[in-house]
Design an enzyme around this catalytic site. Structure first.
Site, PDB file in Angstrom:
ATOM      1  N   GLY A   1       3.205   2.975   1.173  1.00  0.00           N
ATOM      2  CA  GLY A   1       2.879   4.182   0.462  1.00  0.00           C
ATOM      3  C   GLY A   1       3.444   4.403  -0.920  1.00  0.00           C
ATOM      4  O   GLY A   1       2.792   4.487  -1.923  1.00  0.00           O
ATOM      5  N   GLU A   2       4.840   4.366  -0.980  1.00  0.00           N
ATOM      6  CA  GLU A   2       5.424   4.395  -2.429  1.00  0.00           C
ATOM      7  C   GLU A   2       4.872   3.321  -3.371  1.00  0.00           C
ATOM      8  O   GLU A   2       4.930   3.616  -4.360  1.00  0.00           O
ATOM      9  CB  GLU A   2       7.000   4.432  -2.167  1.00  0.00           C
ATOM     10  N   SER A   3       4.855   2.184  -2.940  1.00  0.00           N
ATOM     11  CA  SER A   3       4.503   0.824  -3.917  1.00  0.00           C
ATOM     12  C   SER A   3       3.483   1.454  -4.470  1.00  0.00           C
ATOM     13  O   SER A   3       3.143   1.225  -5.539  1.00  0.00           O
ATOM     14  CB  SER A   3       4.569  -0.303  -2.790  1.00  0.00           C
TER      15      SER A   3
END
Length: 143
Positions: A65-67
């Site tokens: 998700g953060e990527s």
């Protein structure tokens, strides 16, 4: 081949291509399918990303998700600017022990100084596994 926006900053494009989207995501087997400020998609294998009890590690959901949220925010920030994460949270709704997961990242807010994205991670049957929300601050690149 990943689908990228036509007006992508050439420097950011080179970084995405040269790093495969980032060292950690390469190690985790993440495959970027579509990248833009408004909507991005990637997938990741469960194998190699499991915790000790045999299910996909919750941290792997967050990395995926953060990527996506970070790259989407960097695309929105544009040339000469960077995106830095300032907040992230995740709700895990279901576990998975094999196969692949697909993450869909959609912009909630694309402002001048902040970008917020919601990333939904699903299994091959389309069942929601996790919901990640990330906010990035957008700044001018120094130096």
């Amino acid at each position: 081949m990943v689908k990228l926006p036509d007006d992508l900053d050439p420097e950011l494009y080179a970084r995405i291509v040269d790093t495969g989207g980032g060292e950690l995501t390469v190690k985790m087997g993440v495959e970027y399918l579509e990248l833009s400020a408004e909507h991005s998609v990637a997938r990741m294998p469960v194998e190699g990303n499991r915790q000790v009890v045999g299910i996909l590690h919750g941290g792997a959901h967050v990395v995926l998700g953060e990527s996506l949220g970070s790259i989407s925010s960097a695309i929105h920030a544009g040339p000469g600017r960077i995106a830095m994460g300032i907040e992230i949270n995740a709700t895990h709704s279901r576990s998975i022990s094999e196969g692949w997961v697909t993450a869909t990242c959609d912009a909630l807010v694309l402002g001048r100084t902040l970008a917020t994205h919601e990333i939904v991670i699903r299994d091959d049957e389309g069942r929601r596994l996790s919901t990640v929300r990330m906010t990035n601050i957008l700044r001018d690149r120094q130096g």
